[in-house]
Write a protein that holds these residues in place. Structure first.
Motif, mmCIF file in Angstrom:
data_model
loop_
_atom_site.group_PDB
_atom_site.id
_atom_site.type_symbol
_atom_site.label_atom_id
_atom_site.label_comp_id
_atom_site.label_asym_id
_atom_site.label_seq_id
_atom_site.Cartn_x
_atom_site.Cartn_y
_atom_site.Cartn_z
ATOM 1 N N UNK A 1 0.809 -1.221 0.000
ATOM 2 C CA UNK A 1 0.000 0.000 0.000
ATOM 3 C C UNK A 1 0.843 1.272 0.000
ATOM 4 N N UNK A 2 1.949 1.271 0.734
ATOM 5 C CA UNK A 2 2.794 2.469 0.768
ATOM 6 C C UNK A 2 3.361 2.782 -0.610
ATOM 7 N N UNK A 3 3.695 1.758 -1.382
ATOM 8 C CA UNK A 3 4.220 1.973 -2.734
ATOM 9 C C UNK A 3 3.152 2.615 -3.615
ATOM 10 N N UNK A 4 1.912 2.168 -3.471
ATOM 11 C CA UNK A 4 0.820 2.739 -4.268
ATOM 12 C C UNK A 4 0.607 4.214 -3.921
ATOM 13 N N UNK A 5 0.628 4.541 -2.623
ATOM 14 C CA UNK A 5 0.433 5.940 -2.208
ATOM 15 C C UNK A 5 1.560 6.820 -2.744
ATOM 16 N N UNK A 6 2.792 6.351 -2.646
ATOM 17 C CA UNK A 6 3.911 7.145 -3.172
ATOM 18 C C UNK A 6 3.811 7.293 -4.693
ATOM 19 N N UNK A 7 3.304 6.279 -5.380
ATOM 20 C CA UNK A 7 3.122 6.393 -6.832
ATOM 21 C C UNK A 7 2.075 7.450 -7.171
ATOM 22 N N UNK A 8 0.990 7.508 -6.388
ATOM 23 C CA UNK A 8 -0.030 8.534 -6.616
ATOM 24 C C UNK A 8 0.541 9.928 -6.357
ATOM 25 N N UNK A 9 1.331 10.070 -5.293
ATOM 26 C CA UNK A 9 1.955 11.357 -5.002
ATOM 27 C C UNK A 9 2.893 11.781 -6.133
ATOM 28 N N UNK A 10 3.661 10.826 -6.661
ATOM 29 C CA UNK A 10 4.570 11.152 -7.770
ATOM 30 C C UNK A 10 3.796 11.562 -9.014
ATOM 31 N N UNK A 11 2.695 10.852 -9.313
ATOM 32 C CA UNK A 11 1.885 11.211 -10.478
ATOM 33 C C UNK A 11 1.268 12.592 -10.314
ATOM 34 N N UNK A 12 0.827 12.907 -9.099
ATOM 35 C CA UNK A 12 0.269 14.240 -8.864
ATOM 36 C C UNK A 12 1.331 15.324 -8.976
ATOM 37 N N UNK A 13 2.560 14.998 -8.547
ATOM 38 C CA UNK A 13 3.632 15.997 -8.603
ATOM 39 C C UNK A 13 4.000 16.363 -10.030
ATOM 40 N N UNK A 14 3.963 15.384 -10.942
ATOM 41 C CA UNK A 14 4.360 15.653 -12.327
ATOM 42 C C UNK A 14 3.169 15.984 -13.211
ATOM 43 N N UNK A 15 1.953 15.999 -12.656
ATOM 44 C CA UNK A 15 0.766 16.244 -13.479
ATOM 45 C C UNK A 15 0.759 17.609 -14.171
ATOM 46 N N UNK A 16 1.366 18.688 -13.608
ATOM 47 C CA UNK A 16 1.364 19.954 -14.357
ATOM 48 C C UNK A 16 2.029 19.870 -15.725
ATOM 49 N N UNK A 17 2.860 18.829 -15.947
ATOM 50 C CA UNK A 17 3.472 18.678 -17.268
ATOM 51 C C UNK A 17 2.407 18.472 -18.334
ATOM 52 N N UNK A 18 1.262 17.869 -17.947
ATOM 53 C CA UNK A 18 0.198 17.621 -18.908
ATOM 54 C C UNK A 18 -0.458 18.899 -19.395
ATOM 55 N N UNK A 19 -0.239 20.019 -18.691
ATOM 56 C CA UNK A 19 -0.803 21.284 -19.157
ATOM 57 C C UNK A 19 -0.205 21.715 -20.483
ATOM 58 N N UNK B 1 -4.167 15.083 -2.450
ATOM 59 C CA UNK B 1 -5.069 15.204 -1.314
ATOM 60 C C UNK B 1 -5.770 13.882 -1.023
ATOM 61 N N UNK B 2 -6.149 13.158 -2.077
ATOM 62 C CA UNK B 2 -6.722 11.826 -1.874
ATOM 63 C C UNK B 2 -5.678 10.874 -1.303
ATOM 64 N N UNK B 3 -4.428 11.022 -1.747
ATOM 65 C CA UNK B 3 -3.357 10.180 -1.210
ATOM 66 C C UNK B 3 -3.153 10.436 0.275
ATOM 67 N N UNK B 4 -3.325 11.675 0.718
ATOM 68 C CA UNK B 4 -3.182 11.984 2.141
ATOM 69 C C UNK B 4 -4.230 11.253 2.966
ATOM 70 N N UNK B 5 -5.483 11.286 2.501
ATOM 71 C CA UNK B 5 -6.535 10.568 3.213
ATOM 72 C C UNK B 5 -6.297 9.068 3.235
ATOM 73 N N UNK B 6 -5.834 8.518 2.109
ATOM 74 C CA UNK B 6 -5.536 7.083 2.049
ATOM 75 C C UNK B 6 -4.402 6.722 3.002
ATOM 76 N N UNK B 7 -3.367 7.578 3.049
ATOM 77 C CA UNK B 7 -2.233 7.302 3.927
ATOM 78 C C UNK B 7 -2.659 7.311 5.396
#
Length: 248
Positions: free
Chosen positions: A44-62, A79-85
């Motif tokens: 589960x921790x790996x999944x949460x960190x993957x979501x955080x990484x995807x959110x961090x690089x998401x502005x590139x999609x702009x 923010x969803x990753x925070x609740x899951x964590x």
């Protein structure tokens, strides 16, 4: 010219929304296929960190479309990753230091995604996350908040409906309050909050719960285990008394 610009912007928003829906559907299909074919699941921790990484690089999609990060949900995924964590930590599936690192990453990302007053917004978010942690694994709050248990439980039951309607319908109800010439800010706020709660309750009762009953697998009651037949205790066979020896 302004009308043409507004029309172009609206078309871009619609295109981004359609692309976001397609990507979400593709992600769901890929997740179902992966879950069916893969036996080994990540931690589960790996999944949460993957979501955080995807959110961090998401502005590139702009670079593709300006509203693409928000249209597909990755811009707010941290923010969803925070609740899951926090939930995983409450279930003791991740350690405290890992949770602390995750929440710090969330706050750092929020600094770059908030408007002014930026520090105040991030500080309020940090306080809210801390209170969520206390509620998840803190002491028993019944002596302090026992009187508010029923209202809190009711709000928790319609919380997903509040999430769905609070922004869009909030703007609509604010315009309605303006049209009704409600001048006092506290009265406008009470009107908007009350209308949002009513809409969220209706969405929960009329849509969410019936859909859940329709789609969720039905739980069949397990038959009670049959009682084992009583076995009479074994008794030793009766032995006839020996006849006394006869004297010849």
């Amino acid at each position: 010219m302004d009308r043409h610009h507004a029309r172009t912007h609206r078309r871009l928003l619609l295109d981004a929304a359609r692309a976001g829906r397609r990507l979400r559907r593709a992600a769901v299909v890929a997740w179902l296929w992966w879950r069916k074919t893969t036996r080994r699941r990540p931690r589960p921790a790996v999944v949460v960190w993957a979501v955080l990484a995807a959110s961090a690089v998401s502005p590139v999609l702009s670079g593709i479309t300006e509203v693409m990060p928000t249209a597909i949900g990755l811009y707010y995924a941290h923010l969803f990753a925070a609740g899951t964590a926090i939930w995983l930590w409450s279930e003791r599936r991740i350690a405290g230091p890992n949770l602390t690192a995750m929440l710090l990453a969330v706050l750092i990302m929020q600094i770059f995604r908030s408007s002014e007053p930026r520090l105040l917004i991030v500080a309020c978010l940090g306080v809210m996350l801390g209170l969520m942690c206390l509620a998840a694994r803190g002491p028993d709050w019944t002596p302090v908040l026992g009187f508010a248990r029923r209202p809190i439980s009711w709000l928790a039951g319609i919380s997903f409906g509040i999430y769905l309607v609070h922004q869009k319908l909030g703007y609509v109800f604010a315009r309605v309050a303006t049209g009704l010439e409600i001048e006092q800010w506290w009265l406008r706020l009470a009107f908007v909050i009350g209308a949002i709660l009513l809409a969220a309750w209706a969405l929960t009762v009329l849509v969410e719960r019936p859909a859940h009953r329709l789609l969720a697998p039905r739980r069949t009651a397990r038959p009670a285990p049959e009682a084992a037949p009583e076995v009479a205790p074994e008794t030793a066979p009766e032995v006839a008394p020996e006849a006394p020896p006869t004297r010849g």
